[in-house]
Design an enzyme around this catalytic site. Structure first.
Site, PDB file in Angstrom:
ATOM      1  N   GLU A 149      -5.930   9.827   1.368  1.00 15.38           N
ATOM      2  CA  GLU A 149      -6.320   8.790   2.324  1.00 15.38           C
ATOM      3  C   GLU A 149      -6.739   9.384   3.672  1.00 15.38           C
ATOM      4  O   GLU A 149      -6.095   9.151   4.702  1.00 15.38           O
ATOM      5  CB  GLU A 149      -5.182   7.784   2.524  1.00 15.38           C
ATOM      6  CG  GLU A 149      -4.887   6.962   1.291  1.00 15.38           C
ATOM      7  CD  GLU A 149      -3.905   5.821   1.549  1.00 15.38           C
ATOM      8  OE1 GLU A 149      -3.157   5.898   2.531  1.00 15.38           O
ATOM      9  OE2 GLU A 149      -3.904   4.871   0.765  1.00 15.38           O
ATOM     10  N   GLU A 301      -3.722   4.079  -6.638  1.00 12.49           N
ATOM     11  CA  GLU A 301      -2.392   3.607  -6.228  1.00 12.49           C
ATOM     12  C   GLU A 301      -2.378   2.093  -6.175  1.00 12.49           C
ATOM     13  O   GLU A 301      -3.329   1.464  -5.697  1.00 12.49           O
ATOM     14  CB  GLU A 301      -2.053   4.092  -4.812  1.00 12.49           C
ATOM     15  CG  GLU A 301      -1.883   5.569  -4.651  1.00 12.49           C
ATOM     16  CD  GLU A 301      -1.544   5.911  -3.196  1.00 12.49           C
ATOM     17  OE1 GLU A 301      -1.092   5.024  -2.435  1.00 12.49           O
ATOM     18  OE2 GLU A 301      -1.761   7.069  -2.818  1.00 12.49           O
TER      19      GLU A 301
HETATM   20  C1  GLA Z   1      -0.669   5.005   0.671  1.00 10.69           C
HETATM   21  C2  GLA Z   1      -0.351   6.463   0.446  1.00 10.69           C
HETATM   22  C3  GLA Z   1       0.909   6.694  -0.331  1.00 10.69           C
HETATM   23  C4  GLA Z   1       1.991   5.731   0.094  1.00 10.69           C
HETATM   24  C5  GLA Z   1       1.481   4.333  -0.035  1.00 10.69           C
HETATM   25  C6  GLA Z   1       2.503   3.287   0.310  1.00 10.69           C
HETATM   26  O1  GLA Z   1      -1.454   4.446  -0.275  1.00 10.69           O
HETATM   27  O2  GLA Z   1      -1.400   7.162  -0.158  1.00 10.69           O
HETATM   28  O3  GLA Z   1       1.328   8.024  -0.107  1.00 10.69           O
HETATM   29  O4  GLA Z   1       2.350   5.994   1.413  1.00 10.69           O
HETATM   30  O5  GLA Z   1       0.416   4.164   0.847  1.00 10.69           O
HETATM   31  O6  GLA Z   1       1.993   1.991   0.147  1.00 10.69           O
END
Ligand code: GLA
Length: 652
Positions: A149, A301
């Site tokens: 991210e 995710e």
């Molecule tokens: C993001 C991050 C993860 C985690 C999630 C929690 O997507 O990539 O490492 O912190 O948020 O929702």
């Protein structure tokens, strides 16, 4: 480059370094039980891999890679560069980013790296090089996951120097920069490149062109970081695809530009289970990601239950996690993964759910995860690799978003993502499947092009819109479109002259933004929100819908000239939906299915028809022709009943 072969990847972020080794064996047992075939390792492992500068501790990762391979589980291997170890900030403060006030972002959280820091980049390249060299031949390796991210800004001195370099490359001369930034305003003319800064804290409004270029620069600098690591892993494993996970509808990166550089496009998606439009938000992000990927994509995710970063973090009611996973597959995902496998017992995310929650294997969450894993396994063969057909393109551009997301505008109530969501919602509720596209993309595959709001449009993009209409396509543009050129300079007349001509607008006298909650009545029962415009038509429109009452009484709120529509307000949802449905029908674009009950989403993927009941009550859906429900094996003739949050995947 394909990431799957006739199957859907199912699994999630796996952070075994948080657990004693004996737990790993329990993890593998449960993963097999749940049908997990993919885990993402190493996302936040830098301090474990390189506990001191230059040290390498790969033994634990060797054992895990082997363990996964021994159990037939593939590994999405991450470079750990999103969270540098504390020693880096301590020994090299130049690696730490600064905010617009000059405050340092310290270690102790994550993502505390400056994209412009040569020291950070050197360490990141070195660990990536060694990781890639070590696991290049490992049979468990299926995909590279670079960083995590990308989302940081830096206003520090090293970033200022690279901003100047970036600007020199873009403009060549100071004169060109001064012209593009309109520095005649407020005595901002630069006499030296050294005088140029990132948009740091200022007494009053900042130069909007400078802010816009800073956002472009930031996206490009982060992209450089990505590309440096991507090229290293590619050199070692030219046949292993590479991704980096996007945040959903995130403003920090030019997602079109970035997606071109990835082999697999992936996204993280966390709709709020309590949001009545959570499924629509999910559909929007999925449609956008599919369009960035130009085909199947990866849900990197999602949460198995609650997240931990909202004010109130609600779990997912029974069945919702399954429904939203199937929705992602319906809209083109070939991978359904979670953050994270096992819920952490310590650290900032110990209240964030995992596939295996604190309740363990007896917990409801894990039981539902097992069901999802089994079902994705059942349908994978039929689904993976297939396309989602769409006759509509919604145009979206990060640069235009950056230009509007600034101070000193006609209304602070106009929020670009909200406008995008409103238009996409109307299409979603009308069961019209849409792709997203960049305004300069080839639009010939689409009968209808929808522009919710593109304040900034390049000349090339305007040519593209005009060519779409003259080529027989239908175009509908929302308010505040075509206002500025690519330097954020207002076009003469407040809207591009060729667009005004296209819609039959002689003069755009004024923008009339509405107050929060204020509405404006228009003909045909159309109720406008958020915005209105004082438009004088040129008499060539084939159809207009007038404002009724108020200052703009009788002036056109909506104009149609041939196949080109302009909508100068944001119609309320109950008006925008039928308007778009009518425009789509006129363009020859049909809904996926007619007569669907409220709350049921229908999506076609390949030859399959996905039916998703977002409601809490069972519903019966008429489906013409005989089908087989791949989820149950049952034959469906004529109608099917979907339970609360129920779903069906129908094959003719
Ligand atoms: C993001 C991050 C993860 C985690 C999630 C929690 O997507 O990539 O490492 O912190 O948020 O929702």
């Amino acid at each position: 480059m394909s990431m799957t072969r006739n199957r859907i990847l199912f699994g999630g972020d796996y952070n075994p370094e948080q657990w004693p080794e004996e737990t790993w064996y329990d993890d593998v047992r449960l993963m097999k039980d749940a049908g997990v075939n993919s885990v993402t390792l190493g996302v936040f492992s830098w301090a474990k891999l390189e506990p001191h500068p230059g040290a390498r501790e790969f033994g634990w990762l060797d054992r895990l890679m082997d363990l996964m391979h021994d159990h037939g589980i593939g590994v999405v291997l991450a470079t750990p560069t999103a969270s540098p170890p504390p020693w880096m900030g301590r020994l090299h403060p130049d690696t730490l980013p600064r905010d617009e006030d000059g405050r340092t972002e310290w270690w102790g959280g994550r993502q505390h790296f400056s994209h412009s820091s040569a020291t950070y980049r050197r360490y990141a390249a070195a660990i990536t090089e060694d990781l890639a060299a070590r696991y290049a031949g490992h049979p468990a390796l299926t995909l590279w996951h670079i960083n995590n991210e990308y989302c940081t800004y830096d206003h520090g001195d090293e970033a200022a120097a690279s901003f100047r370099r970036w600007l020199r490359d873009k403009y060549g001369t100071l004169d060109a920069l001064n012209t593009a930034w309109g520095t005649a305003f407020w005595s901002q003319g630069y006499d030296s490149w050294d005088g140029i800064l990132p948009p740091r804290r200022a007494h009053y409004l900042k130069n909007p062109a400078q802010v816009l270029d800073f956002r472009r620069f930031t996206s490009d600098m982060l992209l450089e970081c990505f590309l440096a690591e991507r090229d290293i892993v590619r050199r070692h494993t030219p046949h292993t695809p590479v991704t980096t996970n996007f945040m959903p509808l995130w403003s920090g990166q030019d997602g079109w530009r970035w997606a071109e550089e990835e082999d697999t496009v992936s996204v993280d998606l966390y709709p709020d289970p309590r949001d009545p439009l959570g499924a629509q938000y999910g559909a929007l992000v999925q449609d956008l990601t599919r369009s960035q990927a130009r085909g199947p994509w990866m849900l990197m995710e999602q949460a198995a239950g609650p997240v931990n970063w909202r004010g109130v973090n609600h779990p997912k009611p029974r069945g919702l996690g399954r429904l939203w996973s199937l929705q992602a597959v319906a809209r083109g995902a070939d991978a359904v993964c979670y953050f994270q496998w096992r819920q952490s017992r310590q650290g900032a995310e110990k209240f964030h759910s995992g596939m295996v929650g604190h309740a363990g294997e007896e917990g409801r969450t894990f039981q539902e995860i097992k069901q999802i894993g089994a079902e994705l396994h059942t349908i994978g063969d039929e689904v993976a690799g297939t396309q989602v057909p769409a006759g509509i393109a919604v145009l979206h551009d990060w640069h235009s978003w950056w230009a509007t997301d600034q101070d000193g505008r006609p209304s602070t109530h106009v929020d670009y993502p909200d406008v995008l969501r409103a238009w996409h919602r109307a299409l979603w509720e009308a069961h019209l499947t849409a792709d997203f596209a960049h305004p300069e993309h080839d639009l010939t595959a689409y009968r209808l092009v929808v522009v919710p709001q593109l304040y900034l449009l390049t000349d090339t993009a305007i040519d593209n819109l005009l060519a779409h209409v003259s080529g027989g396509g239908t175009l509908v543009c929302g308010f505040l479109t075509g206002v500025a050129d690519e330097d954020d300079r207002i076009r003469p007349g407040g809207m591009d002259a060729r667009l005004r001509e296209l819609f039959g607008i002689r003069t755009l006298h004024e923008w009339w933004p509405l107050d929060a909650g204020e509405t404006v009545e228009c003909g045909g029962g159309l109720r406008g929100t958020l915005w209105s415009e004082e438009i004088e038509a040129d008499g060539t429109a084939d159809e207009t819908v007038p404002y009724q009452g108020g200052e703009l009484d009788g002036l056109p709120a909506v104009l149609r000239r041939g196949r080109a529509w302009y909508v100068s307000t944001l119609p309320a949802p109950e008006a925008l939906r039928p308007l778009l449905a009518r425009i789509a029908a006129g363009a020859g674009v049909r809904p996926v299915l007619d007569g669907l009950p409220a709350g049921v989403e229908a999506v076609r993927r390949g030859e399959l028809l996905f039916l998703l009941n977002h409601g809490r009550e069972p519903v019966t859906v008429d489906v013409p022709g005989p089908h087989r429900d791949l989820l149950t094996g049952a034959t469906v003739t004529g109608r099917i009943t979907l339970g609360r949050h129920g779903a069906a995947v129908l094959k003719p």
